[in-house]
Design a protein around this motif. Structure first.
Motif, PDB file in Angstrom:
ATOM      1  N   ILE A  64      29.926  -5.157  32.987  1.00 10.69           N
ATOM      2  CA  ILE A  64      30.163  -6.559  32.629  1.00 10.69           C
ATOM      3  C   ILE A  64      31.503  -6.701  31.914  1.00 10.69           C
ATOM      4  N   ALA A  65      32.009  -7.909  31.891  1.00 13.89           N
ATOM      5  CA  ALA A  65      33.176  -8.271  31.077  1.00 13.89           C
ATOM      6  C   ALA A  65      33.196  -9.788  30.988  1.00 13.89           C
ATOM      7  N   GLY A  66      33.889 -10.308  29.990  1.00 15.24           N
ATOM      8  CA  GLY A  66      33.956 -11.751  29.834  1.00 15.24           C
ATOM      9  C   GLY A  66      35.348 -12.231  29.491  1.00 15.24           C
ATOM     10  N   LEU A  67      35.634 -13.434  29.930  1.00 14.65           N
ATOM     11  CA  LEU A  67      36.844 -14.143  29.524  1.00 14.65           C
ATOM     12  C   LEU A  67      36.366 -15.208  28.554  1.00 14.65           C
ATOM     13  N   LYS A  68      36.669 -15.003  27.286  1.00 10.92           N
ATOM     14  CA  LYS A  68      36.105 -15.815  26.216  1.00 10.92           C
ATOM     15  C   LYS A  68      37.049 -16.917  25.764  1.00 10.92           C
ATOM     16  N   LYS A  69      36.453 -17.983  25.275  1.00  9.73           N
ATOM     17  CA  LYS A  69      37.171 -19.028  24.549  1.00  9.73           C
ATOM     18  C   LYS A  69      36.786 -18.824  23.083  1.00  9.73           C
ATOM     19  N   PRO A  70      37.568 -18.031  22.356  1.00 11.29           N
ATOM     20  CA  PRO A  70      37.158 -17.654  20.994  1.00 11.29           C
ATOM     21  C   PRO A  70      37.192 -18.839  20.031  1.00 11.29           C
ATOM     22  N   TYR A  71      36.331 -18.751  19.037  1.00 10.94           N
ATOM     23  CA  TYR A  71      36.388 -19.733  17.958  1.00 10.94           C
ATOM     24  C   TYR A  71      37.730 -19.597  17.259  1.00 10.94           C
ATOM     25  N   GLU A  72      38.284 -20.699  16.826  1.00 13.85           N
ATOM     26  CA  GLU A  72      39.605 -20.709  16.191  1.00 13.85           C
ATOM     27  C   GLU A  72      39.654 -19.775  14.981  1.00 13.85           C
ATOM     28  N   LYS A  73      38.613 -19.783  14.158  1.00 18.24           N
ATOM     29  CA  LYS A  73      38.587 -18.925  12.971  1.00 18.24           C
ATOM     30  C   LYS A  73      38.646 -17.455  13.361  1.00 18.24           C
ATOM     31  N   HIS A  74      37.894 -17.069  14.380  1.00 24.18           N
ATOM     32  CA  HIS A  74      37.913 -15.675  14.848  1.00 24.18           C
ATOM     33  C   HIS A  74      39.321 -15.290  15.293  1.00 24.18           C
ATOM     34  N   LYS A  75      39.912 -16.139  16.111  1.00 24.92           N
ATOM     35  CA  LYS A  75      41.247 -15.859  16.639  1.00 24.92           C
ATOM     36  C   LYS A  75      42.269 -15.740  15.507  1.00 24.92           C
ATOM     37  N   THR A  76      42.284 -16.682  14.595  1.00 27.71           N
ATOM     38  CA  THR A  76      43.266 -16.631  13.511  1.00 27.71           C
ATOM     39  C   THR A  76      43.038 -15.421  12.608  1.00 27.71           C
ATOM     40  N   ASP A  77      41.777 -15.034  12.404  1.00 29.88           N
ATOM     41  CA  ASP A  77      41.481 -13.839  11.599  1.00 29.88           C
ATOM     42  C   ASP A  77      42.032 -12.583  12.272  1.00 29.88           C
ATOM     43  N   VAL A  78      41.850 -12.471  13.577  1.00 29.10           N
ATOM     44  CA  VAL A  78      42.339 -11.303  14.319  1.00 29.10           C
ATOM     45  C   VAL A  78      43.849 -11.170  14.163  1.00 29.10           C
ATOM     46  N   PHE A  79      44.560 -12.241  14.413  1.00 30.87           N
ATOM     47  CA  PHE A  79      46.028 -12.186  14.348  1.00 30.87           C
ATOM     48  C   PHE A  79      46.521 -11.996  12.910  1.00 30.87           C
ATOM     49  N   ARG A  80      45.825 -12.585  11.941  1.00 29.64           N
ATOM     50  CA  ARG A  80      46.185 -12.390  10.533  1.00 29.64           C
ATOM     51  C   ARG A  80      45.999 -10.930  10.139  1.00 29.64           C
ATOM     52  N   LYS A  81      44.857 -10.345  10.512  1.00 29.76           N
ATOM     53  CA  LYS A  81      44.603  -8.941  10.170  1.00 29.76           C
ATOM     54  C   LYS A  81      45.606  -8.008  10.846  1.00 29.76           C
ATOM     55  N   ALA A  82      46.081  -8.392  12.023  1.00 22.50           N
ATOM     56  CA  ALA A  82      47.079  -7.588  12.734  1.00 22.50           C
ATOM     57  C   ALA A  82      48.482  -7.818  12.176  1.00 22.50           C
ATOM     58  N   GLY A  83      48.602  -8.714  11.180  1.00 22.50           N
ATOM     59  CA  GLY A  83      49.883  -8.934  10.512  1.00 22.50           C
ATOM     60  C   GLY A  83      50.825  -9.883  11.227  1.00 22.50           C
ATOM     61  N   ILE A  84      50.312 -10.628  12.200  1.00 24.97           N
ATOM     62  CA  ILE A  84      51.158 -11.562  12.957  1.00 24.97           C
ATOM     63  C   ILE A  84      50.446 -12.913  13.119  1.00 24.97           C
ATOM     64  N   PRO A  85      50.133 -13.569  12.002  1.00 22.70           N
ATOM     65  CA  PRO A  85      49.331 -14.799  12.064  1.00 22.70           C
ATOM     66  C   PRO A  85      49.947 -15.918  12.895  1.00 22.70           C
ATOM     67  N   LYS A  86      51.262 -16.014  12.932  1.00 23.03           N
ATOM     68  CA  LYS A  86      51.909 -17.119  13.671  1.00 23.03           C
ATOM     69  C   LYS A  86      51.751 -16.979  15.179  1.00 23.03           C
ATOM     70  N   GLU A  87      51.445 -15.786  15.656  1.00 20.48           N
ATOM     71  CA  GLU A  87      51.270 -15.555  17.096  1.00 20.48           C
ATOM     72  C   GLU A  87      49.956 -16.148  17.624  1.00 20.48           C
ATOM     73  N   ALA A  88      48.977 -16.370  16.769  1.00 21.53           N
ATOM     74  CA  ALA A  88      47.643 -16.818  17.196  1.00 21.53           C
ATOM     75  C   ALA A  88      47.680 -18.097  18.022  1.00 21.53           C
ATOM     76  N   SER A  89      48.576 -19.007  17.685  1.00 20.88           N
ATOM     77  CA  SER A  89      48.619 -20.298  18.383  1.00 20.88           C
ATOM     78  C   SER A  89      49.032 -20.173  19.846  1.00 20.88           C
ATOM     79  N   LYS A  90      49.559 -19.038  20.248  1.00 15.67           N
ATOM     80  CA  LYS A  90      49.999 -18.835  21.637  1.00 15.67           C
ATOM     81  C   LYS A  90      48.868 -18.407  22.569  1.00 15.67           C
ATOM     82  N   TYR A  91      47.695 -18.110  22.004  1.00 15.95           N
ATOM     83  CA  TYR A  91      46.599 -17.526  22.787  1.00 15.95           C
ATOM     84  C   TYR A  91      45.318 -18.351  22.660  1.00 15.95           C
TER      85      TYR A  91
END
Length: 172
Positions: A64-91
């Motif tokens: 199995i695999a999925g193409l997800k529409k992540p919750y905004e909070k999840h997405k921003t947390d991922v990019f923030r933890k990766a040290g590139i918070p401004k990139e989140a808005s592109k995905y």
């Protein structure tokens, strides 16, 4: 291990709303079996996905695999933890929930599922997260046009996580 050439196999990709209850339940069960995501509210997240992909051998779902529409909070947390918070808005989309049953691994099932999920979204920027020690998934991501960005961070259960992206510019 079964050889996929010796069995009847098929890939099916569809929106969650078009999946049977049995398909959704089995998808959810396999995601939980992988042990990579928080199981709380998982079925609701699965039902919110853009697309779900299934690999069948005979009549059994083995990948199995999925193409997800992540919750905004999840997405921003991922990019923030990766040290590139401004990139989140592109995905706006995330590849995830990729799992192949042990007896079927090494046959390109996950790569094919992800390639097929991405076909209609070549003009979209998409991200994925992966454990640093998940060599197989990192190879799949490379094969499907993803590259690692940002720094490694601690995720669920103190696992080291990497952020990977596929942009319009680096789509194969």
């Amino acid at each position: 291990m079964l050889n996929s050439r010796e069995s009847i196999m098929s890939y099916i990709i569809k929106e969650p709303i078009k999946c049977s209850k049995k398909e959704l339940d089995e998808f959810c069960s396999l995601v939980k079996k992988a042990g990579e995501v928080d199981p709380r509210g998982l079925m609701n997240r699965i039902k919110k996905a853009k697309l779900l992909a299934f690999h069948y051998e005979q009549k059994a779902i083995v990948g199995i695999a999925g193409l997800k529409k992540p919750y905004e909070k999840h997405k921003t947390d991922v990019f923030r933890k990766a040290g590139i918070p401004k990139e989140a808005s592109k995905y706006d989309l995330e590849i995830g929930w990729a799992y192949t049953k042990c007896d079927y691994r090494g046959n390109g099932i996950c790569t094919n599922l992800i390639k097929n999920l991405l076909k209609e979204f070549e003009s979209e920027n998409i991200y994925a997260t992966v454990r640093t020690n998940n060599t197989a998934m990192k190879k799949v991501l490379k094969r499907t046009g993803f590259r690692q960005i940002g720094k490694t961070y601690l995720g669920r259960n103190d696992r080291c996580i990497q952020l990977w992206v596929r942009t319009k510019e680096n789509t194969p």
